[in-house]
Write a protein that holds these residues in place. Structure first.
Motif, PDB file in Angstrom:
ATOM      1  N   GLU A 107      38.596  35.214  47.211  1.00 48.44           N
ATOM      2  CA  GLU A 107      37.765  36.393  47.452  1.00 48.44           C
ATOM      3  C   GLU A 107      37.890  37.399  46.320  1.00 48.44           C
ATOM      4  O   GLU A 107      37.567  38.577  46.468  1.00 48.44           O
ATOM      5  CB  GLU A 107      38.119  37.022  48.816  1.00 48.44           C
ATOM      6  CG  GLU A 107      37.723  36.090  49.959  1.00 48.44           C
ATOM      7  CD  GLU A 107      38.198  36.535  51.337  1.00 48.44           C
ATOM      8  OE1 GLU A 107      38.661  37.676  51.475  1.00 48.44           O
ATOM      9  OE2 GLU A 107      38.095  35.716  52.265  1.00 48.44           O
ATOM     10  N   CYS A 108      38.394  36.961  45.197  1.00 50.84           N
ATOM     11  CA  CYS A 108      38.447  37.802  44.007  1.00 50.84           C
ATOM     12  C   CYS A 108      38.334  36.908  42.780  1.00 50.84           C
ATOM     13  O   CYS A 108      39.055  35.925  42.676  1.00 50.84           O
ATOM     14  CB  CYS A 108      39.742  38.601  43.950  1.00 50.84           C
ATOM     15  SG  CYS A 108      39.923  39.508  42.401  1.00 50.84           S
ATOM     16  N   ASN A 109      37.425  37.257  41.895  1.00 50.35           N
ATOM     17  CA  ASN A 109      37.235  36.473  40.667  1.00 50.35           C
ATOM     18  C   ASN A 109      38.066  37.004  39.498  1.00 50.35           C
ATOM     19  O   ASN A 109      37.902  36.550  38.371  1.00 50.35           O
ATOM     20  CB  ASN A 109      35.765  36.459  40.254  1.00 50.35           C
ATOM     21  CG  ASN A 109      34.862  35.858  41.292  1.00 50.35           C
ATOM     22  OD1 ASN A 109      34.159  36.561  42.008  1.00 50.35           O
ATOM     23  ND2 ASN A 109      34.877  34.541  41.400  1.00 50.35           N
ATOM     24  N   LEU A 110      38.916  37.987  39.766  1.00 51.49           N
ATOM     25  CA  LEU A 110      39.733  38.589  38.699  1.00 51.49           C
ATOM     26  C   LEU A 110      38.844  39.057  37.550  1.00 51.49           C
ATOM     27  O   LEU A 110      39.238  38.996  36.389  1.00 51.49           O
ATOM     28  CB  LEU A 110      40.764  37.583  38.166  1.00 51.49           C
ATOM     29  CG  LEU A 110      41.606  36.820  39.202  1.00 51.49           C
ATOM     30  CD1 LEU A 110      42.507  35.830  38.493  1.00 51.49           C
ATOM     31  CD2 LEU A 110      42.445  37.777  40.038  1.00 51.49           C
ATOM     32  N   CYS A 111      37.641  39.502  37.886  1.00 53.18           N
ATOM     33  CA  CYS A 111      36.654  39.789  36.850  1.00 53.18           C
ATOM     34  C   CYS A 111      36.821  41.171  36.237  1.00 53.18           C
ATOM     35  O   CYS A 111      36.189  41.511  35.255  1.00 53.18           O
ATOM     36  CB  CYS A 111      35.252  39.640  37.423  1.00 53.18           C
ATOM     37  SG  CYS A 111      34.763  41.013  38.502  1.00 53.18           S
ATOM     38  N   LYS A 112      37.668  41.992  36.832  1.00 55.57           N
ATOM     39  CA  LYS A 112      38.002  43.326  36.324  1.00 55.57           C
ATOM     40  C   LYS A 112      36.837  44.309  36.311  1.00 55.57           C
ATOM     41  O   LYS A 112      36.888  45.332  35.635  1.00 55.57           O
ATOM     42  CB  LYS A 112      38.619  43.254  34.922  1.00 55.57           C
ATOM     43  CG  LYS A 112      39.965  42.540  34.921  1.00 55.57           C
ATOM     44  CD  LYS A 112      40.789  42.876  33.706  1.00 55.57           C
ATOM     45  CE  LYS A 112      41.959  41.926  33.573  1.00 55.57           C
ATOM     46  NZ  LYS A 112      43.243  42.512  33.697  1.00 55.57           N
ATOM     47  N   ARG A 113      35.782  44.001  37.000  1.00 55.15           N
ATOM     48  CA  ARG A 113      34.682  44.960  37.029  1.00 55.15           C
ATOM     49  C   ARG A 113      35.129  46.238  37.750  1.00 55.15           C
ATOM     50  O   ARG A 113      34.781  47.345  37.363  1.00 55.15           O
ATOM     51  CB  ARG A 113      33.471  44.351  37.748  1.00 55.15           C
ATOM     52  CG  ARG A 113      32.190  45.160  37.555  1.00 55.15           C
ATOM     53  CD  ARG A 113      30.991  44.396  38.121  1.00 55.15           C
ATOM     54  NE  ARG A 113      29.728  45.022  37.787  1.00 55.15           N
ATOM     55  CZ  ARG A 113      29.113  45.919  38.544  1.00 55.15           C
ATOM     56  NH1 ARG A 113      29.657  46.313  39.674  1.00 55.15           N
ATOM     57  NH2 ARG A 113      27.954  46.439  38.183  1.00 55.15           N
ATOM     58  N   CYS A 114      35.942  46.070  38.792  1.00 54.10           N
ATOM     59  CA  CYS A 114      36.354  47.225  39.589  1.00 54.10           C
ATOM     60  C   CYS A 114      37.203  48.204  38.782  1.00 54.10           C
ATOM     61  O   CYS A 114      37.233  49.392  39.097  1.00 54.10           O
ATOM     62  CB  CYS A 114      37.091  46.780  40.843  1.00 54.10           C
ATOM     63  SG  CYS A 114      38.371  45.560  40.551  1.00 54.10           S
ATOM     64  N   ALA A 115      37.875  47.702  37.740  1.00 56.00           N
ATOM     65  CA  ALA A 115      38.689  48.612  36.928  1.00 56.00           C
ATOM     66  C   ALA A 115      37.810  49.642  36.223  1.00 56.00           C
ATOM     67  O   ALA A 115      38.279  50.707  35.829  1.00 56.00           O
ATOM     68  CB  ALA A 115      39.504  47.831  35.901  1.00 56.00           C
TER      69      ALA A 115
HETATM   70  S1  SF4 Z   1      35.399  43.410  41.117  1.00 51.10           S
HETATM   71 FE1  SF4 Z   1      37.629  43.498  41.273  1.00 51.10          FE
HETATM   72  S2  SF4 Z   1      38.069  42.819  43.360  1.00 51.10           S
HETATM   73 FE2  SF4 Z   1      35.972  42.217  42.915  1.00 51.10          FE
HETATM   74  S3  SF4 Z   1      36.131  40.130  42.168  1.00 51.10           S
HETATM   75 FE3  SF4 Z   1      36.173  41.455  40.376  1.00 51.10          FE
HETATM   76  S4  SF4 Z   1      38.356  41.828  40.003  1.00 51.10           S
HETATM   77 FE4  SF4 Z   1      38.183  41.024  42.073  1.00 51.10          FE
END
Ligand code: SF4
Ligand code: SF4
Ligand code: SF4
Lengths: 442, 219
Positions: A107-115
């Motif tokens: 449930e998390c792609n570690l995509c770092k968008r949330c940062a």
């Molecule tokens: S936005 Fe944050 S919580 Fe959502 S998938 Fe990417 S890294 Fe994970």
């Protein structure tokens, strides 16, 4: 405590059998070992600084796609995992660990968008990696991705490709190419070449034509390049995503050493996002290299340099409407977005941006090893990226027929999204189009 | 009443300031030490230029995508934080108190202005409470400590406002004002109010990573 919001879990042999072997004592011991030995100020400060404001929520495509269900917000995932673990000082149940594993791995792609949405820049991907590390040490890992990690450990590539199979594939691509271009070679183990070209394990297995296309590009540009015949040719890394940091280190060492042995000036790698993260960001750090010991050039940068130097001629541009997906790992991970646009504009006459784009592009929901967790989680992954489908749809309405996805994982993820939401769009790698429209030597 | 007043305005005030300053320094130093030991990457990748770039971006209202996406929250949170820090430091009564005790003084704001600032803090806290109660994604993250924190922050301003306007029972309010202010001050290093201390480090670090390593923007 939000209990009723927790969903029923998907069955997965890896998670289920892993959980069955756990005891509360073992959980507590492993958690405290990881917290004690492998985390420090970063974890503490992130947890203490989070003011529970929820502003990161809209950063995450899981949250946005699941009707803003708070269990999918970045901080929501942290609450269900790390906060609880720290609160209880590791005294959590096997069921809790199973659920935490499902969150962190699927449930998390570690995509770092949330940062980029949290005012404090709290890195939820890092926190999810800490959870994965704990789950790895507890042996609670989705079966499919663990299988790829086993393959890495046994063969030094992700797909159980045997050494002769690898070399055969290259010969076979060389032969195919020779029919089109006489004298085309895929030079193996050429010491002192300028470039070592490396790919991910699935390329020889499923997408060998990509090696073919790149060979044609290298040839047309007159480059001095080589590919290693020995292990180290595979730059992919699922160990990074299972939480097996030691294996990640071994893999990267093999990869860098292949380049050192061949005494090349740089490694050029194929269109893959996670592999780039592994060599440029995580694997090198595991080995104690602040920056990779060999210059690492991702395909997007490589193509850009080729076109900038005028080494590839395009007699006539690709005319179909194209849109471009920005793979997180090389855009948020390396800022190659303007370079990829430069190339797209060089080879396509009708480029349509999807929005949001560049650093703000939505992940394909396959990344971070999520697609590698296999069929049990496919549905959740596709449903959890409705926003991506909407993004593609909007681009299509503006005339885009083709989606360029310069990343293997993104390719897989977008394929499923296009299929599920019946978008009827074509999917291509950048090199597919370059190959198609470039001027080829006889 | 009088002895209580003397106690709260004397030793307790000293204690609060000592805990605040001492605690803050202790927290920052111990985290830096811990990072040196366990998260060396933080030092390795820290980059002053990009850290500052990120911090400046984020302390400018509406300069980031997410600030623009949440206009109400942005206005409220900026107004809140500015008033929260500025009002107590430049309140006439506070400046006079310090002058009396230590014979140092600085410029101060007219009472009318600090009065409005106190109201802004109070109403902002009301908004934060409303957000916690009504927005599903915030509610999900909320635990009782979040309400205590809010109460802790609003109390000195509400009681101060009350006492200043000499409303009913203002003598008691005055004591409560000092007490709650002291509690808040002392709590900063040891509760999630410590985001005040850590924000520049977390923002600066992700700014460094995004800027210097990833060559990407983080806003
Ligand atoms: S936005 Fe944050 S919580 Fe959502 S998938 Fe990417 S890294 Fe994970
Ligand atoms: S991670 Fe950041 S944005 Fe999300 S709740 Fe915590 S402080 Fe707010
Ligand atoms: S697969 Fe592609 S879009 Fe998805 S996380 Fe990786 S790079 Fe990002």
């Amino acid at each position: 405590m939000g209990e009723p919001l927790l969903k029923t879990e998907t069955r997965d042999i890896g998670l289920d059998t892993g959980m069955a072997k756990l005891t509360p004592e073992k959980i507590e011991k492993v958690i405290n070992e990881v917290l004690e030995n492998e985390t420090g100020a970063k974890l503490k400060v992130y947890v203490d600084t989070c003011v529970h404001c929820g502003l990161c929520s809209e950063g995450c495509h899981y949250y946005m796609s699941n009707d803003k269900n708070p269990i999918y917000s970045p901080a929501g995932k942290v609450k269900q995992t790390i906060w609880e673990i720290l609160d209880k000082k590791g005294k959590v149940s096997p069921e809790f660990i199973r659920r935490a594993a499902e969150i962190a791995y699927t449930e998390c792609n570690l995509c770092k968008r949330c940062a980029m949405y949290c005012p404090f820049g709290i890195d939820v991907a890092y926190l999810m990696l800490v959870v994965r590390r704990i789950c790895h040490k507890l042996g609670v890992i989705p079966q499919y991705i663990q299988d790829t990690a086993h393959s890495h450990a046994a063969t030094m590539n992700q797909m159980w490709v045997k050494e002769e199979e690898w070399i055969d594939t290259l010969f076979w691509q060389e032969e195919e190419a020779a029919e089109e271009i006489e004298n085309l070679r895929i030079p193996l183990d050429k010491e002192g070449a300028e470039i070592m070209y490396s790919v991910i394990g699935p390329e020889p297995k499923f997408r060998a034509q990509l090696i073919y296309e790149v060979a044609v590009i290298m040839n047309a540009a007159g480059l001095d390049w080589t590919m290693p015949s020995m292990p180290g040719w595979d730059n992919s890394d699922m160990a990074m995503y299972t939480g097996d940091n030691e294996l990640m280190g071994r893999l990267k060492k093999e990869h860098f050493e292949a380049a050192e042995r061949l005494k090349v000036k740089k490694i050029v790698m194929g269109e893959c996002g996670h592999a780039f993260r592994s060599v440029y960001d995580m694997g090198n750090r595991q080995l104690g290299w602040k920056m990779p010991p060999v210059r690492m050039v991702h395909a997007l940068e490589f193509y850009y340099e080729l076109f900038k130097a005028g080494k590839i001629k395009i007699p006539e541009k690709y005319s179909k409407g194209v849109t471009l997906h920005d793979p997180c790992n090389v855009i948020r991970g390396r800022g190659l977005h303007e370079m990829s646009r430069y190339t797209v504009n060089k080879i396509c006459s009708n480029f349509i941006e999807m929005t949001p784009n560049r650093e703000h592009n939505y992940c394909c929901c396959a990344g971070g090893g999520v697609i590698n967790c296999g069929p049990p989680f496919r549905n959740k992954r596709v449903v959890s990226d409705r926003v991506k489908a909407e993004q593609l749809m909007a681009a299509k309405e503006k005339g885009a027929e083709v989606v360029i996805a310069p990343c293997h994982n993104c390719h897989g993820g977008l394929e499923d999204i296009i299929d599920h939401y019946k978008l009827d769009m074509e999917l291509k790698f950048l090199c597919d189009i370059i190959y198609e429209v470039m001027e080829k030597p006889e | 009443m009088h002895t209580l007043y003397n106690f709260v305005s004397g030793p307790l005030a000293w204690l609060a300031f000592i805990i605040f300053f001492g605690g803050s320094i202790y927290k920052i130093v111990s985290m830096m030490k811990l990072a040196k030991k366990k998260d060396t990457a933080v030092y390795e990748y820290w980059d002053g230029y990009y850290a500052l770039r990120s911090i400046l971006r984020w302390i400018t209202p509406f300069a980031t995508v997410n600030w623009r996406k949440n206009p109400v929250m942005t206005v409220v949170t900026f107004a809140f934080h500015i008033c929260l820090v500025i009002a107590p430091i430049f309140l006439c009564a506070h400046v006079l108190l310090v002058k009396e005790a230590f014979d140092i003084s600085w410029w101060y704001l007219p009472d009318g202005v600090t009065d409005i600032m106190a109201l802004i803090v109070i109403f902002s806290c009301g908004y934060f409470l409303y957000r916690r109660k009504t927005k599903a994604e915030v509610k999900f993250l909320t635990s009782s400590s979040d309400y205590w924190l809010l109460l802790m922050v609003v109390a000195p301003f509400a009681t101060g406002f009350w006492a200043y306007h000499q409303l009913f029972g203002y003598n008691l309010m005055f004591i409560l004002h000092m007490l709650s202010g002291e509690i808040m001050l002392a709590a900063i290093p040891f509760t999630r109010l410590s985001h005040m201390l850590y924000a520049i480090f977390t923002r600066g670090y992700i700014g460094s990573e995004f800027g210097a390593v990833r060559h990407a923007r983080d806003w």
